[in-house]
Design a protein around this motif. Structure first.
Motif, PDB file in Angstrom:
ATOM      1  N   THR A   1       0.857  -1.175   0.000  1.00 23.70           N
ATOM      2  CA  THR A   1       0.000   0.000   0.000  1.00 23.70           C
ATOM      3  C   THR A   1       0.899   1.233   0.000  1.00 23.70           C
TER       4      THR A   1
ATOM      5  N   ALA B   1       1.806   5.338  -0.113  1.00 20.82           N
ATOM      6  CA  ALA B   1       1.294   6.588   0.449  1.00 20.82           C
ATOM      7  C   ALA B   1       0.753   7.453  -0.683  1.00 20.82           C
TER       8      ALA B   1
ATOM      9  N   VAL C   1       0.142  11.211  -0.996  1.00 22.07           N
ATOM     10  CA  VAL C   1       0.157  12.573  -0.463  1.00 22.07           C
ATOM     11  C   VAL C   1       0.311  13.522  -1.638  1.00 22.07           C
ATOM     12  N   ARG C   2      -0.680  14.345  -1.843  1.00 18.52           N
ATOM     13  CA  ARG C   2      -0.568  15.303  -2.939  1.00 18.52           C
ATOM     14  C   ARG C   2      -0.195  16.660  -2.382  1.00 18.52           C
ATOM     15  N   GLU C   3       0.505  17.390  -3.195  1.00 17.12           N
ATOM     16  CA  GLU C   3       1.018  18.674  -2.743  1.00 17.12           C
ATOM     17  C   GLU C   3      -0.122  19.562  -2.253  1.00 17.12           C
TER      18      GLU C   3
ATOM     19  N   ASP D   1      -2.741  18.827  -0.826  1.00 19.34           N
ATOM     20  CA  ASP D   1      -3.252  18.476   0.499  1.00 19.34           C
ATOM     21  C   ASP D   1      -2.519  19.247   1.593  1.00 19.34           C
ATOM     22  N   LEU D   2      -1.324  19.701   1.231  1.00 23.68           N
ATOM     23  CA  LEU D   2      -0.532  20.397   2.245  1.00 23.68           C
ATOM     24  C   LEU D   2      -0.963  21.843   2.412  1.00 23.68           C
ATOM     25  N   GLN D   3      -1.528  22.403   1.350  1.00 24.18           N
ATOM     26  CA  GLN D   3      -1.905  23.817   1.388  1.00 24.18           C
ATOM     27  C   GLN D   3      -3.403  23.896   1.586  1.00 24.18           C
ATOM     28  N   ARG D   4      -3.824  24.197   2.757  1.00 27.50           N
ATOM     29  CA  ARG D   4      -5.268  24.110   2.967  1.00 27.50           C
ATOM     30  C   ARG D   4      -5.815  25.364   3.602  1.00 27.50           C
TER      31      ARG D   4
ATOM     32  N   ASN E   1      -5.916  25.577   7.439  1.00 29.16           N
ATOM     33  CA  ASN E   1      -4.654  25.374   8.149  1.00 29.16           C
ATOM     34  C   ASN E   1      -4.707  26.072   9.511  1.00 29.16           C
ATOM     35  N   PRO E   2      -4.450  25.312  10.570  1.00 33.73           N
ATOM     36  CA  PRO E   2      -4.598  25.906  11.906  1.00 33.73           C
ATOM     37  C   PRO E   2      -3.643  27.057  12.163  1.00 33.73           C
ATOM     38  N   LEU E   3      -2.564  27.123  11.395  1.00 39.02           N
ATOM     39  CA  LEU E   3      -1.637  28.239  11.617  1.00 39.02           C
ATOM     40  C   LEU E   3      -2.330  29.565  11.359  1.00 39.02           C
TER      41      LEU E   3
ATOM     42  N   VAL F   1      -5.297  30.378  12.218  1.00 41.57           N
ATOM     43  CA  VAL F   1      -5.988  30.818  13.432  1.00 41.57           C
ATOM     44  C   VAL F   1      -5.049  31.636  14.306  1.00 41.57           C
ATOM     45  N   ASP F   2      -3.828  31.183  14.368  1.00 40.82           N
ATOM     46  CA  ASP F   2      -2.862  31.894  15.203  1.00 40.82           C
ATOM     47  C   ASP F   2      -2.094  32.952  14.421  1.00 40.82           C
TER      48      ASP F   2
ATOM     49  N   LEU G   1      -0.313  32.782  11.766  1.00 38.93           N
ATOM     50  CA  LEU G   1       1.059  32.461  11.405  1.00 38.93           C
ATOM     51  C   LEU G   1       1.259  32.097   9.943  1.00 38.93           C
TER      52      LEU G   1
ATOM     53  N   ARG H   1      -1.981   1.300   5.673  1.00 37.07           N
ATOM     54  CA  ARG H   1      -0.567   1.387   5.327  1.00 37.07           C
ATOM     55  C   ARG H   1       0.271   1.268   6.584  1.00 37.07           C
TER      56      ARG H   1
ATOM     57  N   ASP I   1       4.557  -2.036   4.715  1.00 33.07           N
ATOM     58  CA  ASP I   1       4.541  -1.501   3.360  1.00 33.07           C
ATOM     59  C   ASP I   1       5.787  -0.675   3.103  1.00 33.07           C
TER      60      ASP I   1
ATOM     61  N   GLY J   1       1.456  23.218   9.829  1.00 31.52           N
ATOM     62  CA  GLY J   1       0.106  23.313  10.376  1.00 31.52           C
ATOM     63  C   GLY J   1      -0.664  22.020  10.230  1.00 31.52           C
TER      64      GLY J   1
ATOM     65  N   TYR K   1      -1.149  19.833  12.595  1.00 33.27           N
ATOM     66  CA  TYR K   1      -1.638  19.341  13.884  1.00 33.27           C
ATOM     67  C   TYR K   1      -3.134  19.614  13.992  1.00 33.27           C
TER      68      TYR K   1
ATOM     69  N   ARG L   1      -5.604  21.339  15.690  1.00 36.65           N
ATOM     70  CA  ARG L   1      -5.577  22.493  16.581  1.00 36.65           C
ATOM     71  C   ARG L   1      -6.626  22.396  17.682  1.00 36.65           C
TER      72      ARG L   1
ATOM     73  N   ARG M   1      -8.261  33.926  22.644  1.00 34.13           N
ATOM     74  CA  ARG M   1      -8.180  34.611  21.360  1.00 34.13           C
ATOM     75  C   ARG M   1      -9.280  35.639  21.183  1.00 34.13           C
TER      76      ARG M   1
ATOM     77  N   HIS N   1      -4.827  31.051  22.480  1.00 38.49           N
ATOM     78  CA  HIS N   1      -3.743  31.222  21.521  1.00 38.49           C
ATOM     79  C   HIS N   1      -2.767  30.094  21.732  1.00 38.49           C
TER      80      HIS N   1
ATOM     81  N   GLU O   1       2.413  12.689   5.438  1.00 33.98           N
ATOM     82  CA  GLU O   1       1.449  11.593   5.352  1.00 33.98           C
ATOM     83  C   GLU O   1       0.702  11.433   6.672  1.00 33.98           C
TER      84      GLU O   1
ATOM     85  N   ILE P   1      -1.669  14.527   7.078  1.00 37.10           N
ATOM     86  CA  ILE P   1      -2.776  14.577   6.117  1.00 37.10           C
ATOM     87  C   ILE P   1      -3.742  13.416   6.354  1.00 37.10           C
TER      88      ILE P   1
ATOM     89  N   ARG Q   1      -5.808  14.245   9.326  1.00 38.63           N
ATOM     90  CA  ARG Q   1      -6.755  15.343   9.083  1.00 38.63           C
ATOM     91  C   ARG Q   1      -7.835  14.959   8.076  1.00 38.63           C
TER      92      ARG Q   1
END
Ligand SMILES: Nc1nc2c(c(=O)[nH]1)N[C@H]1C(S)=C(S)[C@@H](COP(=O)(O)OP(=O)(O)OC[C@H]3O[C@@H](n4cnc5c(=O)[nH]c(N)nc54)[C@H](O)[C@@H]3O)O[C@H]1N2
Ligand SMILES: Nc1nc2c(c(=O)[nH]1)N[C@H]1C(S)=C(S)[C@@H](COP(=O)(O)OP(=O)(O)OC[C@H]3O[C@@H](n4cnc5c(=O)[nH]c(N)nc54)[C@H](O)[C@@H]3O)O[C@H]1N2
Ligand code: SF4
Ligand code: SF4
Ligand code: SF4
Ligand code: SF4
Ligand code: SF4
Ligand SMILES: [Mo]
Lengths: 243, 306, 944
Positions: A205, A207, A209-211, A213-216, A219-221, A223-224, A226, C200, C216, C241, C243, C245, C292, C308, C357, C360, C363
């Motif tokens: 299996t 992984a 992971v698409r690029e 997916d990283l830019q969302r 993104n909790p940053l 909120v703060d 950042l 996986r 795997d 980011g 995590y 939150r 906040r 915060h 991985e 994501i 999340r």
């Protein structure tokens, strides 16, 4: 016609040897037993086992696979070990395709073992007759056992359920479906023995992971505060173009 | 394979016995064809008894190979499928017919003897085929799976039998010595050629099985780490001789010399008894090599412990 | 053998103990003899499967190595020679009673009880405590205390018995440093299902064996560097980011404000509402968030507030504060994947990819279960959320002297991904979660040890502050193993690996009697084995043994028994009653507490006696309070009677077993003793399984319903939530003491720097202590061991079937490494560390990282032990890696200190560095060192 067999899933076998000792334990006290041991507490202990788990390494570091590989008699559909037997001790049952040895007839000539390309037979050093996996024929039809328990000892033992048991001639059976859908294969097909036992290959299996997916947006940053925002003073299209 | 001494002895003794009988019967036949009855009875008796003794010794050796010799009688049951069962039938039959032949000769029933001898000769050839086919029929033992295997059994048996006959003739019926000697040399040459052919064939064999087919994984680098039993098992004892390539080559040179070259020289020098003894030693080595040379695919599964 | 028609066959259920996994088994008997053992399909743990060991139980039961009679060292015979005379139990008890009574009446700490793979610590611990000695521990300190402590001090729970990966719902499973582990069968069952469901599986391990075989992706890592790997993953998770939150803010102390004010006496402590008492726990909520919405400090979890996680703020009194998460982010900032690449040998791109991985998957593959629950602050949640990334780790992380912080980093990563006690992530097993740290404490001064008096406190506990260390006024240890001292303040499982050395040296004092139960300290559980064997046999100037009296309770003739003055033959697991209690290490499932028992299925062999019976007999003879009636008479008939009737306090209703309590068996968890309790267990597969309501099965750290249930069930005293400690104030307290910034106890001068360094409230990576003291050009290779699935430590060499699978061992070496050292596959080689060397055979393996060599654990044996004949492969070709490992590290000034994690005292097994070279051709083809063969002990079935 029925052909009972084991299908062994190398994708989940962790090489624990549960099937090895469960087999020994069941068979040494059952109809196939006793399975003797030589030098049990001395140098080079050895003994009669119907099932062994071997380990192979495939590939080179760091792309190495460790393959645990259980092997017992494969109950070949065209078993070379049977016709060679001079006494008829070695036989393949018509009703379920199990290849068995009749200990009362066997003369211990070892010819059947020579005729097995898989090294699946063992001469019991104490009884001097040829032995091998019986597919637990003394379990699977035993009505005194609970329905659930009418399976080979190794199958019941296996913690990863890597050992499937059933009729490979019945297209609807669990084993047939597994062979069909998961690429089940036979060992040493070059000899035309048509082993009933099959093996299911490793599957991997990957992984995903698409690029993006990283830019969302969530993104909790953010909120703060950042996630970097460009300063409003930086140049923008607005400054140079009027549409 | 690991050569089992019982089987090495069985096949060599039996081959010599069979060859000796064929030699005897051949002489008898040509004698009869020429309308004579010139064979020395003592020679006939010695050759027949010798052939029987060799066969009996072979039979005895075969018992040593069995785990349960007391059940040997069962071993003829599957003659329809098993070359081993066929051999089990052919061997006693051969011995009985040789005995019959010898007795008839002894009684002076030469015509009857010739008929019995013909039957014995036929069974003898069948026995050679059975013995050879026991090995030749195992197709994954590629070194054995060849008509050459049967041919070798026949030619080597004849060669040793003829050498033995020459030796016997030398003391018991000198008139036959030269003929036998020549025949022995011819048989030796043929056997050498055929054995050399099988060695050459085997040297060029590529094993059809590999670790890849054995475990069904397609990858150029596969290595076994554990065979599942550290102290060994039947599979590690029965199918591998444990000798290195050098020893195998050594045995090969030895048997080439002892089974072929030396007996030929000794025969040429007129020392047939010595030729036979040397040749028999050579044949033991030859048979040892025959087994050792065969690479059983099951060994792929039993290569490493850890 | 075809069963005779008239043979009496019978099946009895009990619990396996071929290892500590404790599966349910069915034992099939024919005419009273064990003929077949298989898994009990009705058992929650193994669901009918069994393992190689479990299925070989017959050969253990009938092994020739079994001890069957009490033995006394023959007068005049040397220790270790194994020369014994059989004695009666009466003599054995008299001997022990006299000796122990005298110790107890004078100085109880001169008696020490240490137990190995003990599954009855509740009883052994109770005995020691009642005796009054602080010198008690099981094997945890040499085993995996880093895992337990690192996790429990962070999330209030841990792996194995106390929690594990929820593979049924996980999508990604990351396993670090695990070969086999305790939860053998359940983990295998789960792993196979997981893979079949398309999950996986990533394994981070220098070696690919066992479970890792079916991973795997195999991520080969250099030994001892997982901290770097995990911190780099954390770096990426924070920077990107990735995590959770919401989870971090509400359920961890990431939003809690930490005083960051060098001028303040409270610098580094959590900010609290003015006047709030400083408590061990996070409850009542006196700690602060920077909200906040209102942009001011509010008590944590205030209605409507959201903290915060980043920033720096000033409290009203001007104190500068930062959210703990900001400190964590600051900490991991420098731990980039590139930084970790050099240390770990894992490409930065791989670390990054794995971090992405994890983040994501957690999340985007989120699970919502329609299970409503209420959190401890009263907020209703209509669903239970799961972030399906699960982890498991074991000794590969634990058995390093930097393991505590590595494990902390792992627990923090799991928390940031929002996977704690949630579906698809980590799930607790009762009695966990517990407070951080749990309430149990040791006494904190030598005055606690008094003649003829039980210890007022536990021998093992969970210190939350320097005041709770078990030291004297000078900071010197009270315990023989120096547990809970400044050397290893959080050594919550003790340091069994230093007991013999310390007792031999008389530092901190001498013992009189050492009782070892179920541990092979003269062999595979000793570091520096040869030296330990010498110490056991060493005499002082007075001609007396330095450890005057050694009692060993074992079931087999092990290497250890040879050194005993008195050998007590234990029964096997098929011959005795046992309990797997909630007071100890139960077999709980994710969905609720499970305890279990063992019932005898065959009578004891020879004169074997269960150790439990020995303890109860001794307790009664020594008049230990719990074992006696007020008039001093014996209270409990035997162990089963004890189990039924013992209550933690009179009338508490809490005993060893939680099932079928109450006079008629109608109650569970607590209730009056039930005389028929054993029968009920026996009739119910030997397990009691209390399934919690679904809404109590998740988020238990903060689940009000669960906490209330736990209080009612008396699993917990308080129902306060267990906030995850991303930032550990507990560690900070020790650091402040070391820095002299805190009133109260401070470490001795020599240890100040050490405590200040390693008690960092945030995880950090450092090279293991041994590595810091090793010339790695001379000894470049890490040497480690793996658990073979078919062998349990040293136990199974007496087992005729299992030893055919592992009769001896090799050192596995990457071919590249081997060739560089001139070593060919199968060669005899020397493996040398700075402490010692062994000769063994090498085997090439592509499944090991080139900087690591490894072997199977505990396969090599001393000749004469385990019923093996003199030529047995185990002693001729097998070897023990332990000869290369030191139990101590030299300190500056000639002092020596345990080779252990500076926080927890975890033995640093996997820190040793070695070099390898070919043995000369003329050397014997035999492993080295070799030991003199020990004779066959009377009563065993072995032949010389
Ligand atoms: N069959 C069987 N089961 C057992 C036992 C047994 O003896 N036999 N013993 C039981 C006991 S007491 C215990 S404590 C558990 C232990 O269970 P495990 O922790 O699974 O046992 P170990 O064999 O010590 O495995 C440690 C793994 O960590 C890897 N490792 C070593 N160093 C590092 C490192 O720095 N980083 C990483 N990532 N990996 C590393 C090793 O290669 C190995 O695979 O098993 C228990 N279960
Ligand atoms: N090099 C190296 N060394 C290690 C480790 C490693 O990974 N590498 N692992 C360490 C770890 S994690 C651990 S936990 C220790 C384990 O170390 P130990 O606990 O010392 O090891 P065991 O071999 O399990 O030995 C326990 C003893 O219990 C006995 N025993 C078995 N069954 C019974 C019974 O029913 N009753 C009684 N009374 N005795 C019984 C056995 O005979 C044996 O003598 O080893 C440690 N040592
Ligand atoms: S695996 Fe071997 S023994 Fe089994 S049926 Fe096939 S040839 Fe015969
Ligand atoms: S060993 Fe037994 S089963 Fe095998 S061929 Fe000979 S007689 Fe038949
Ligand atoms: S089917 Fe039965 S006999 Fe065959 S390997 Fe499995 S347990 Fe052994
Ligand atoms: S029991 Fe199952 S997992 Fe274990 S070795 Fe056998 S097939 Fe593999
Ligand atoms: S895992 Fe442990 S408890 Fe379970 S069957 Fe195996 S040895 Fe027994
Ligand atoms: Mo352990």
């Amino acid at each position: 016609m029925t052909q009972l067999a084991l299908v062994i899933d190398l994708n989940v076998c962790v090489g624990c040897h549960a099937c090895v000792t469960s087999c020994k334990e069941w068979n040494t006290q059952g109809e196939a037993g006793p399975l003797s041991d030589q030098n049990p507490y001395g140098k080079d202990p050895s003994g009669t086992f119907f099932n062994r788990v071997q380990t192979f390494e495939v590939g080179q570091f760091p792309d190495t696979q460790t393959v645990h590989f259980p092997k017992s008699c494969l109950h070949c559909e065209d078993p070379p070990c049977v016709p060679v037997c001079p006494t008829g001790a070695s036989h393949k049952r018509a009703e379920d395709g199990i290849v068995l040895v009749d200990y009362d007839k066997c003369i211990g000539c070892k010819y059947c073992a020579w005729a097995c390309p898989y090294g699946a037979r063992e001469l019991d050093e104490a009884q001097k007759v040829m032995k091998k996996c019986t597919l637990c024929v003394d379990r699977i039809y035993d009505v005194a056992l609970a329905e659930r328990d009418r399976k080979p000892a190794c199958v019941l033992a296996c913690p990863t359920s890597a050992r499937l048991f059933g009729d490979i001639h019945d297209p609807q059976s669990e084993v047939s479906i597994a062979i069909r859908e998961q690429g089940g294969y036979a060992l040493m097909p070059e000899w035309g023995t048509h082993p009933a036992n099959h093996y299911l290959p490793r599957r991997r299996t990957e992984a995903r992971v698409r690029e993006e997916d990283l830019q969302r947006f969530d993104n909790p940053l953010k909120v703060d505060g950042l996630l970097p925002k460009p300063a409003t003073g930086e140049p923008a299209l607005d400054d140079v173009t009027s549409w | 394979m690991r050569p089992a001494w019982s089987v090495v002895l069985l096949t060599t003794l039996l081959g010599a016995g069979q060859g000796l009988f064929l030699a005897l019967y051949g002489a008898d036949l040509s004698d009869a064809a020429r309308g004579r009855a010139s064979l020395a009875p003592v020679f006939v008796a010695a050759a027949a008894i010798g052939s029987l003794a060799l066969a009996a010794a072979g039979l005895a050796a075969s018992f040593l190979h069995l785990g349960r010799p007391e059940r040997a009688w069962r071993s003829a049951a599957m003659w329809r499928t098993s070359w081993l069962a066929r051999e089990v039938i052919a061997l006693p039959l051969f011995m009985a017919l040789v005995a019959l032949y010898g007795v008839l000769h002894w009684l002076g029933q030469l015509q009857a003897a010739l008929v019995a001898g013909a039957l014995a000769a036929a069974v003898c050839v069948a026995l050679f085929v059975c013995t050879g086919m026991i090995y030749a029929c195992l197709k994954f033992l590629q070194e054995w799976h060849s008509p050459l295997t049967v041919l070798n059994f026949i030619l080597l048996g004849c060669a040793s039998g003829l050498t033995a006959a020459t030796a016997l003739a030398a003391s018991l019926d000198p008139a036959l010595e030269t003929g036998y000697g020549v025949a022995a040399l011819v048989a030796l040459a043929l056997a050498a050629a055929s054995r050399a052919a099988s060695l050459m064939r085997n040297a060029g064999l590529r094993p059809l099985s590999s670790l890849q087919t054995a475990i069904g994984v397609k990858h150029p680098h596969i290595a076994q780490k554990a065979q599942g039993a550290m102290g060994g098992s039947f599979n590690t004892r029965e199918f591998f001789h444990g000798a290195g390539a050098a020893r195998l080559a050594g045995v090969r040179w030895f048997f080439a010399a002892a089974a072929f070259v030396a007996p030929a020289a000794l025969l040429a020098l007129g020392l047939p008894s010595a030729a036979f003894l040397v040749q028999f030693a050579g044949l033991l080595a030859e048979r040892w090599h025959f087994f050792a040379e065969a690479r059983h695919p099951q060994n792929l599964y039993y290569q490493a412990i850890s | 053998m075809i069963p005779a028609a008239n043979a009496h066959t019978e099946v009895r259920n009990t619990t396996c103990y071929m290892c500590a996994c404790r599966c349910g088994i069915r034992v099939h008997l024919r005419d009273g003899k064990v003929r077949y053992i298989d898994g009990n399909p009705e058992h929650p743990l193994n669901q009918g499967v069994i393992c190689a060991k479990g299925a070989s139980g017959i050969m253990k039961q009938y092994s020739p190595a079994r001890l069957t009679r009490p033995l006394r060292r023959r007068a005049g015979a040397e220790r270790g020679a194994g020369e014994f005379e059989p004695i009666s139990w009466d003599e054995a008890f008299d001997l022990l009673e006299k000796r122990l009574a005298k110790i107890r009446a004078t100085d109880p700490k001169r008696f020490a009880l240490f137990t190995g793979r003990d599954q009855m610590q509740a009883l052994t611990g109770l005995f020691a405590r009642q005796f009054g000695t602080p010198n008690y521990a099981a094997h945890g300190g040499l085993c995996s205390v880093n895992m337990a402590a690192g996790m429990i001090y962070t999330i209030g729970g841990s792996f194995w018995e106390f929690g594990g990966p929820d593979l049924e719902r996980a999508k990604l499973f990351v396993m670090l440093g695990t070969a086999e582990d305790h939860h053998s069968n359940p983990l295998k069952i789960a792993l196979a299902k997981f893979k079949r469901h398309g999950g996986r599986f990533v394994s981070v391990n220098p070696v690919r064996t066992g479970y890792s075989a079916i991973a795997d992706e195999w991520v080969p890592i250099r030994s001892g560097t997982d901290g770097a790997f995990l911190l780099a993953v954390l770096h990426e998770v924070v920077a990107r980011g990735l995590y959770d939150r919401e989870f971090v803010a509400r359920y961890t102390n990431g939003g809690h404000l930490v005083v960051c004010d060098q001028g303040s006496a409270r610098d580094g402590l959590l900010a609290r509402t003015p006047g709030a008492p400083e408590s061990d726990t996070d409850w009542p909520p006196a700690q602060l968030w920077w909200d906040r919405h209102t942009q001011r400090a509010v008590p944590t979890h205030s209605e409507g507030a959201d903290p915060h996680l980043f920033g720096e703020f000033r409290l009203d009194d001007g104190t500068r504060v930062k959210p703990a998460f900001q400190l964590l982010a600051d900490r991991v900032k420098a731990y980039t994947p590139e930084w970790a690449e050099d240390l770990t040998g894992i490409a930065a791109a791989t670390i990054r990819r794995l971090a992405h991985e994890m983040g994501i998957t957690a999340r985007d593959q989120r699970i919502e279960l329609p299970i409503a629950w209420t959190d401890c602050w009263g907020k209703e949640h209509p669903t239970v959320t799961g972030n399906p990334v699960a982890f498991h780790a074991m000794r590969g992380l634990a058995a390093h002297s930097n393991g505590f912080h590595t494990v902390r980093a792992l627990a923090i990563l799991m928390s940031l991904l929002g996977t704690i006690d949630r579906p698809g992530g980590f799930r607790h097993r009762a009695p966990f979660p517990r407070a951080i740290p749990p309430a149990a404490k040791t006494p904190n001064s030598p005055d606690a040890v008094k003649p003829n008096t039980p210890l007022p406190g536990l021998a093992l506990g969970w210190p939350a502050a320097p005041e709770q260390l078990f030291v004297d006024d000078e900071g010197r240890p009270v315990r023989i193993d120096k547990g809970f001292s400044w050397e290893h303040p959080l050594s919550v499982h003790g340091l069994m690996h230093n007991v013999i050395t310390n007792a031999w040296r008389g530092d901190p004092y001498r013992l009189d009697t050492l009782l070892i139960f179920m541990a092979n300290m003269a062999w595979n559980s000793a570091m520096n084995t040869a030296e330990v064997r010498r110490m056991l046999n060493d005499r002082g100037e007075d001609g007396e043994y330095r450890i005057p009296f050694l009692v060993v309770c074992d079931a087999f003739q092990s290497e250890m028994t040879a050194f005993a003055d008195l050998v007590l033959p234990d029964t096997t697991y098929l011959e005795r009653h046992d309990v797997m209690s909630l007071l100890d290490r139960p077999i709980s499932e994710f969905d609720g507490p499970v305890d279990a028992v063992r019932v005898p299925v065959v009578p004891p062999t020879g004169e074997c006696k269960p150790f439990q019976e020995v303890l109860i007999e001794l307790g009664s003879r020594l008049q230990l309070p719990v074992f006696c009636n007020p008039d001093g008479s014996r209270k409990f008939r035997d162990y089963p009677d004890f189990i039924v009737r013992y209550e933690t306090e009179p009338g508490s209703g809490i005993g060893f077993l939680a099932g079928w309590r109450g006079a008629g068996g109608e109650k569970s968890m607590r209730g009056e003793p039930n005389p028929a309790q054993w029968d009920r267990y026996a009739a119910n597969n030997c397990v009691y399984h209390h399934q919690l309501a679904p809404s109590y099965q998740y988020m238990r750290n903060w689940n009000r319903g669960y906490m209330e249930w736990a209080q009612r069930a008396r699993i917990r005293r308080y129902g306060d939530p267990v906030i995850i400690h991303l930032y550990s104030e507990v560690l900070q307290r020790f650091r402040m003491a070391a820095e002299g910034r805190r009133p109260g106890r401070q470490p001795p001068q020599a240890l100040r720097q050490r405590v200040a360094t390693y008690f960092d409230p945030l995880p950090f990576h450092y090279a293991p202590l041994e590595l810091q003291a090793t010339d790695s050009r001379k000894y470049p290779l890490a040497a480690i061991t793996q658990r073979p699935m078919a062998m349990y430590h040293s136990w199974d060499s007496q087992n005729a079937w299992l030893r055919q699978i592992h009769a001896h061992n090799y050192l596995f070496v990457n071919p590249r490494t081997a060739r560089a050292a001139g070593v060919a596959d199968g060669d005899w080689i020397w493996v040398e560390s700075q402490w010692g060397k062994v000769r063994c055979m090498a085997r090439f393996s592509e499944a090991v990282e080139p900087g690591t060599v490894w072997t199977w654990n505990a396969i090599g044996k001393a000749p004469g032990a385990w019923g093996l004949a003199p030529g047995a492969n185990e002693s001729r070709e097998g070897f023990l890696l332990n000869h290369l490992i030191s139990e101590e590290l030299p300190q500056s000034g000639g002092a020596r200190m345990s080779n252990s994690d500076p926080v927890t005292g975890q033995a640093g097994w996997y820190d040793v560095r070695v070099r390898i070279y070919r043995a000369a051709d003329d050397e014997p083809k035999r492993s080295w060192p070799q030991f003199d063969a020990v004779g066959v002990a009377p009563g065993t079935g072995a032949q010389a």
